[in-house]
Write a protein that holds these residues in place. Structure first.
Motif, PDB file in Angstrom:
ATOM      1  N   SER A 173      27.486  57.250  35.234  1.00  0.00           N
ATOM      2  CA  SER A 173      28.876  56.599  34.974  1.00  0.00           C
ATOM      3  C   SER A 173      29.533  57.179  36.042  1.00  0.00           C
ATOM      4  CB  SER A 173      29.983  57.548  33.915  1.00  0.00           C
ATOM      5  OG  SER A 173      31.282  57.647  33.829  1.00  0.00           O
ATOM      6  N   SER A 174      30.199  56.208  36.026  1.00  0.00           N
ATOM      7  CA  SER A 174      31.358  55.959  37.078  1.00  0.00           C
ATOM      8  C   SER A 174      32.685  57.064  37.635  1.00  0.00           C
ATOM      9  CB  SER A 174      32.636  54.595  37.429  1.00  0.00           C
ATOM     10  OG  SER A 174      32.443  54.264  36.986  1.00  0.00           O
ATOM     11  N   LEU A 175      32.855  57.164  36.119  1.00  0.00           N
ATOM     12  CA  LEU A 175      33.709  58.452  35.667  1.00  0.00           C
ATOM     13  C   LEU A 175      33.411  59.708  35.147  1.00  0.00           C
ATOM     14  CD1 LEU A 175      34.870  56.254  32.594  1.00  0.00           C
ATOM     15  CD2 LEU A 175      36.317  56.325  34.911  1.00  0.00           C
ATOM     16  N   TRP A 176      32.744  60.271  35.856  1.00  0.00           N
ATOM     17  CA  TRP A 176      31.365  61.801  35.695  1.00  0.00           C
ATOM     18  C   TRP A 176      32.530  62.296  37.514  1.00  0.00           C
ATOM     19  CZ3 TRP A 176      29.876  64.690  32.948  1.00  0.00           C
ATOM     20  CH2 TRP A 176      29.777  66.278  33.135  1.00  0.00           C
ATOM     21  N   PRO A 177      32.949  63.288  37.546  1.00  0.00           N
ATOM     22  CA  PRO A 177      32.848  64.161  36.680  1.00  0.00           C
ATOM     23  C   PRO A 177      34.197  63.488  35.442  1.00  0.00           C
ATOM     24  CG  PRO A 177      33.877  65.742  38.207  1.00  0.00           C
ATOM     25  CD  PRO A 177      33.032  63.816  38.665  1.00  0.00           C
ATOM     26  N   THR A 206      29.365  58.788  25.998  1.00  0.00           N
ATOM     27  CA  THR A 206      31.381  59.596  26.250  1.00  0.00           C
ATOM     28  C   THR A 206      30.586  60.732  25.830  1.00  0.00           C
ATOM     29  OG1 THR A 206      31.346  59.194  23.621  1.00  0.00           O
ATOM     30  CG2 THR A 206      31.944  57.610  24.818  1.00  0.00           C
ATOM     31  N   TYR A 207      29.665  62.160  25.871  1.00  0.00           N
ATOM     32  CA  TYR A 207      29.687  63.110  25.756  1.00  0.00           C
ATOM     33  C   TYR A 207      28.878  63.433  27.310  1.00  0.00           C
ATOM     34  CZ  TYR A 207      28.988  68.166  23.626  1.00  0.00           C
ATOM     35  OH  TYR A 207      28.763  68.851  23.724  1.00  0.00           O
ATOM     36  N   MET A 208      28.100  63.374  27.385  1.00  0.00           N
ATOM     37  CA  MET A 208      27.013  62.686  29.062  1.00  0.00           C
ATOM     38  C   MET A 208      28.085  62.448  29.803  1.00  0.00           C
ATOM     39  SD  MET A 208      23.406  63.890  29.245  1.00  0.00           S
ATOM     40  CE  MET A 208      22.772  63.793  30.904  1.00  0.00           C
ATOM     41  N   TYR A 209      28.887  61.508  29.499  1.00  0.00           N
ATOM     42  CA  TYR A 209      28.985  61.577  31.049  1.00  0.00           C
ATOM     43  C   TYR A 209      30.287  61.570  31.029  1.00  0.00           C
ATOM     44  CZ  TYR A 209      24.299  59.390  31.894  1.00  0.00           C
ATOM     45  OH  TYR A 209      23.285  59.703  31.966  1.00  0.00           O
ATOM     46  N   LYS A 266      26.322  70.222  33.037  1.00  0.00           N
ATOM     47  CA  LYS A 266      27.050  71.098  32.244  1.00  0.00           C
ATOM     48  C   LYS A 266      26.186  70.901  31.297  1.00  0.00           C
ATOM     49  CE  LYS A 266      31.604  71.568  34.414  1.00  0.00           C
ATOM     50  NZ  LYS A 266      32.124  72.034  34.225  1.00  0.00           N
ATOM     51  N   GLU A 267      26.341  72.770  30.743  1.00  0.00           N
ATOM     52  CA  GLU A 267      26.042  73.082  29.545  1.00  0.00           C
ATOM     53  C   GLU A 267      26.007  71.637  28.119  1.00  0.00           C
ATOM     54  OE1 GLU A 267      26.353  77.980  29.807  1.00  0.00           O
ATOM     55  OE2 GLU A 267      27.894  76.447  28.169  1.00  0.00           O
ATOM     56  N   TYR A 268      27.217  70.774  28.295  1.00  0.00           N
ATOM     57  CA  TYR A 268      27.168  70.677  26.795  1.00  0.00           C
ATOM     58  C   TYR A 268      25.720  68.679  27.829  1.00  0.00           C
ATOM     59  CZ  TYR A 268      30.806  68.064  30.078  1.00  0.00           C
ATOM     60  OH  TYR A 268      31.473  67.102  31.059  1.00  0.00           O
ATOM     61  N   GLN A 269      25.351  68.405  28.567  1.00  0.00           N
ATOM     62  CA  GLN A 269      24.797  67.214  28.188  1.00  0.00           C
ATOM     63  C   GLN A 269      23.681  67.605  27.916  1.00  0.00           C
ATOM     64  OE1 GLN A 269      26.202  67.368  33.099  1.00  0.00           O
ATOM     65  NE2 GLN A 269      26.327  64.835  32.723  1.00  0.00           N
ATOM     66  N   LEU A 270      23.458  68.979  27.998  1.00  0.00           N
ATOM     67  CA  LEU A 270      22.061  69.381  27.711  1.00  0.00           C
ATOM     68  C   LEU A 270      22.017  69.260  25.906  1.00  0.00           C
ATOM     69  CD1 LEU A 270      21.223  72.439  29.561  1.00  0.00           C
ATOM     70  CD2 LEU A 270      20.837  70.251  30.352  1.00  0.00           C
ATOM     71  N   GLU A 271      23.749  69.641  25.711  1.00  0.00           N
ATOM     72  CA  GLU A 271      23.537  69.188  23.609  1.00  0.00           C
ATOM     73  C   GLU A 271      23.359  68.198  23.889  1.00  0.00           C
ATOM     74  OE1 GLU A 271      26.714  70.434  23.028  1.00  0.00           O
ATOM     75  OE2 GLU A 271      26.809  69.593  20.590  1.00  0.00           O
ATOM     76  N   SER A 272      24.164  66.945  24.477  1.00  0.00           N
ATOM     77  CA  SER A 272      24.354  65.422  24.419  1.00  0.00           C
ATOM     78  C   SER A 272      23.001  65.171  24.500  1.00  0.00           C
ATOM     79  CB  SER A 272      25.189  64.594  25.808  1.00  0.00           C
ATOM     80  OG  SER A 272      24.980  63.373  25.051  1.00  0.00           O
ATOM     81  N   THR A 311      29.068  74.957  34.244  1.00  0.00           N
ATOM     82  CA  THR A 311      27.922  74.662  35.115  1.00  0.00           C
ATOM     83  C   THR A 311      27.158  75.216  35.438  1.00  0.00           C
ATOM     84  OG1 THR A 311      30.086  73.660  36.085  1.00  0.00           O
ATOM     85  CG2 THR A 311      27.398  73.650  37.103  1.00  0.00           C
ATOM     86  N   LEU A 312      25.028  74.473  35.283  1.00  0.00           N
ATOM     87  CA  LEU A 312      24.135  75.310  35.417  1.00  0.00           C
ATOM     88  C   LEU A 312      24.454  75.663  36.856  1.00  0.00           C
ATOM     89  CD1 LEU A 312      24.174  74.031  32.620  1.00  0.00           C
ATOM     90  CD2 LEU A 312      21.841  72.819  33.266  1.00  0.00           C
ATOM     91  N   GLU A 313      23.908  76.773  36.975  1.00  0.00           N
ATOM     92  CA  GLU A 313      23.367  77.397  38.061  1.00  0.00           C
ATOM     93  C   GLU A 313      21.796  77.977  38.937  1.00  0.00           C
ATOM     94  OE1 GLU A 313      26.290  80.644  39.225  1.00  0.00           O
ATOM     95  OE2 GLU A 313      28.252  79.415  37.824  1.00  0.00           O
TER      96      GLU A 313
END
Ligand code: MN
Ligand code: MN
Lengths: 499, 499
Positions: free
Chosen positions: A3-7, A230-233, B218-224, B266-268
């Motif tokens: 996405s161009s919107l990340w982060p 919408t969640y991932m990006y 981000k952790e929530y990207q793993l959730e997504s 954030t994943l480190e």
């Protein structure tokens, strides 16, 4: 794809500082005008986590909306107060047991919440009575302005705050609700920025869904693509509402997608999709509907209905500006749709006569749109004694107000072939004369089309915050892989020399 | 990528027919043994849709679990009865207003629900009293067996059914709950197949997440990614519980991921990830935890802790069979972990002495596992007068039962470095002598490791339903792109001639 919107953008709690300032000045003005004293406390109770039935399954918590508006607190179990006299804001945090640190995370000190949420002070929820009494320097019992009022979309009442020791206070249950609700109707620049971001990531996700739609998929796969994008990006953990992913005849079910109609049909060649999905970012929502043919190419019947709705959508947006009445916009949309249907031989006769017979409500039984903000159906649509209309269609309007600068309102005309409405209309002498039975038969199982954008009322007109392809050729191009937004060939590049 | 599991399996309502038959025969046996008459009705009330606070925002409905067990109904607002005398089952559907068809979808006739849910008959919820009285052919008031009992995970009580006219019935509030709960403890083959599918798609999704994990996300990207895989390719709209995506020090927070700790770190590089995520399919859940290094390569410290937990996980699974007591399994896991920690110089002294001092609970404060089914923490862990233990660690056990064939139970040992537990342990004379302070300091900020599989108890042993890479070299290989399950080089191919 990414996405161009990340982060996702940083969120500033300044938005809630401003919201509190706005409430304070509105409330003080009201009290002054009523010759009432400028003291006492606004007190709101935030939401609590809910378990599912008797189990320990905890539903993911989302803050109560009025509390979110004033304090922006994401955690459950808080209270918040505003001192009407001094303007000081006080957050009350739950006192967590020591084992919370083992199971649920670090126990933040009060100073953390004070700094993070930009309030004047923080205490524990078991100190509400004593702290508010300490802050009170007038005679008699301190007065609490509590939230109690009707939500005109749900017909439910908000629940006034309750706490140990509330009997030591006087309570005012009528003043706060209309004033706070009116504050929410007009959005600040910071609120608008959040709604814009929710729109941006949701618009992008709708386009992602369009591009991935294929005959043979399940409706819920379109929902999954949207939620993931919408969640991932976009960092949006919540949606504004349950996704409506309706295809074929399901697209005539206005609120499809719930547990009893769970987006589980297979996508069929020749069917339309009506996708009503919007993400939420830091409490502020979006509400967007795209309609398109599943196979990527509009048939002439699909073009006919789609264009009727798009013309209505565009006519309303062209007419919107401060002072314009929303009922008039609804009627404008109906009229544009009925004119198109007449050109398509679906309806017969004089459009003004159709309007008098409320024929528009047969094809668009819902209201044209609603205020949008922290709630999808944001409150305030019927403040100041405004009354709901009685006529079909108009009675479904969630507001009858005049537009004002700073309102965000959805523009969502639709045209549906709903048996439960068409059959009675075909059998009623007042409406059957307008309906071309043979042509309408052709649309059996067609479903419906809705186009929904989120529109900000500006000083001189309005601004469409939703950035989805809307023209038929735009949709067909995007579904065939063309970029969006369309890339313009720049005529002024590089060093300015003619290329 | 897609999934080898697409499309999701057809669901047969036979699972709920069998569940009802089982309850009926258990209940009748109990009544016979108590010399009580074999008539009356089991009556359960299904869940209702909930709005959020005062708004019209409706949370996506998920059926109450006991009702789901007996009737499998996905729609809200139902009741269900079983005639103890005849064995007939009756579903009561809400009588929907005509406008439901416009807003929410087709109004199904009663015959639809009768056929779809395989019950003996269907009526409307406003007919419960009259229908049950018609079905009753004995003297006196008909007896209702209502659901009322304690959930030992939440300490909440289930709510007995309520309806207009209930005063015309006698009520039994004590018989049904333990019998129905005990039915849920032992899974049928059809239930096991659903739990297996939830495990299959969730295992696959965990692997997808492992492969896509990168430093900087981000952790929530793993959730997504997990949510998307299980919904998009598995048709799982619900998860068993809110995803726990904990990295670094967050992995020492046992129930991370809720609204106040929302998977937003954030994943480190150099951190571990602890991901506890499980999808639900037709009400039946999975509950799986994978732990792995974010950068794909275990350090020696990470290997030490991971291997300690894996050894405990494997030792328990090797020992599980009918008749084995779950407390003994918890103690076995603790002992294996403490032995590993001693080899790693984290603990000092005699392991049996550590066990006596309950040192295991410092590193693993939660129970070893819990029954799994329609609820993540499936009920029945303390039936038949079983009592909760008092000691640290053991008091957190969600069951103390002997294993029986047909139980599905999670095996989820963990080892965590939790300041809130380690600091008191380092300061207590009973435990400090076992702790190597310097080495423990090295693990500050390490977080923790949990490995969780869903295990079916069989006639002679057990079967691990979870199919994730567990060995260190397996995890590193999968994260580096190796296929999973590993492809064996076949030595017998083609025409059978030596190649
Ligand atoms: Mn809308
Ligand atoms: Mn578990």
């Amino acid at each position: 794809m990414g996405s161009s919107l990340w982060p996702p953008p940083e969120v500033t709690m300044e938005v809630h500082v401003k919201n509190r300032d706005k409430l304070l000045s509105s409330l003080r003005q009201h009290l002054s005008e009523s010759s009432r004293p400028l003291h006492g406390f606004v007190l709101l109770q935030g939401g609590q986590e809910q378990t599912r039935h008797d189990t320990d399954h905890i539903e993911l918590f989302r803050q109560e909306s009025y509390f979110a508006y004033l304090f922006g607190v994401k955690e459950p179990g808080f209270y918040g107060a505003i001192d009407v006299g001094t303007g000081n804001s006080i957050l009350f945090a739950p006192r967590l047991p020591a084992e919370y640190a083992v199971w649920l995370g670090e126990i933040q000190p009060l100073s953390y919440f004070k700094e993070h949420y930009k309030v004047s002070s923080t205490c524990y929820t078991d100190e509400i009575a004593s702290v508010l009494q300490q802050h009170y320097h007038c005679s008699g019992k301190p007065l609490l302005y509590l939230l109690h009022g009707l939500n005109t979309d749900s017909n439910n009442f908000s629940k006034p705050a309750e706490f140990q020791g509330i009997d030591k206070f006087d309570k005012d249950l009528t003043t706060l609700h209309p004033i706070l609700t009116e504050c929410r109707v007009i959005k600040s620049d910071l609120e608008i920025a959040l709604i814009q971001y929710a729109n941006d990531i949701s618009s992008e996700a709708h386009i992602e869904v369009m591009r991935k739609t294929r005959v043979g998929m399940k409706e819920y796969q379109l929902e999954s693509i949207f939620l993931h994008h919408t969640y991932m990006y976009g960092g949006c953990r919540h949606c504004s509402y349950t996704c409506i992913c309706a295809t074929g005849d399901n697209s005539a079910v206005l609120h499809y997608g719930h547990a009893a109609a769970p987006n589980d049909k297979t996508l069929e060649d020749g069917d339309m999709a009506l996708l009503d999905m919007g993400a939420e970012y830091h409490f502020y929502g979006s509400d967007i509907t795209c309609s398109f043919p599943i196979n990527g190419k509009f048939t002439s019947d699909q073009s006919l209905i789609y264009s009727a709705v798009l013309d209505a959508h565009n006519a309303v947006i062209s007419a919107m500006k401060p002072g314009v009445n929303w009922v008039d916009m609804h009627i404008l949309a109906e009229k544009v749709i009925l004119e198109s249907l007449k050109r398509g031989d679906i309806t017969l006769g004089n459009v003004d006569d159709m309007m008098t017979a409320r024929l528009g409500a047969v094809f668009m039984p819902h209201g044209l749109g609603h205020l949008l903000g922290i709630d999808t159906h944001d409150p305030g649509g019927y403040l100041k004694g405004l009354e709901r209309r009685k006529e079909p269609g108009l009675k479904s309007l969630r507001t009858v107000r005049d537009l004002q600068e700073g309102m965000v309102i959805t523009v969502e005309p639709g045209c549906y072939f709903i048996d439960a409405l068409l059959l009675p209309a075909l059998n009623s002498p007042e409406t059957s004369k307008f309906l071309n039975r043979e042509v309408i038969d052709r649309f059996k199982g067609f479903g419906g089309v809705r186009i929904e954008s989120d529109v900000l009322v500006t000083a001189v007109g309005c601004y469409n915050m939703t950035k989805c392809p809307r023209e038929i050729q735009e949709i067909e191009a995007v579904m065939a892989g063309a970029p969006w937004p369309p890339q313009k060939i720049s005529t002024h590049v590089g060093n300015g020399l003619q290329s």
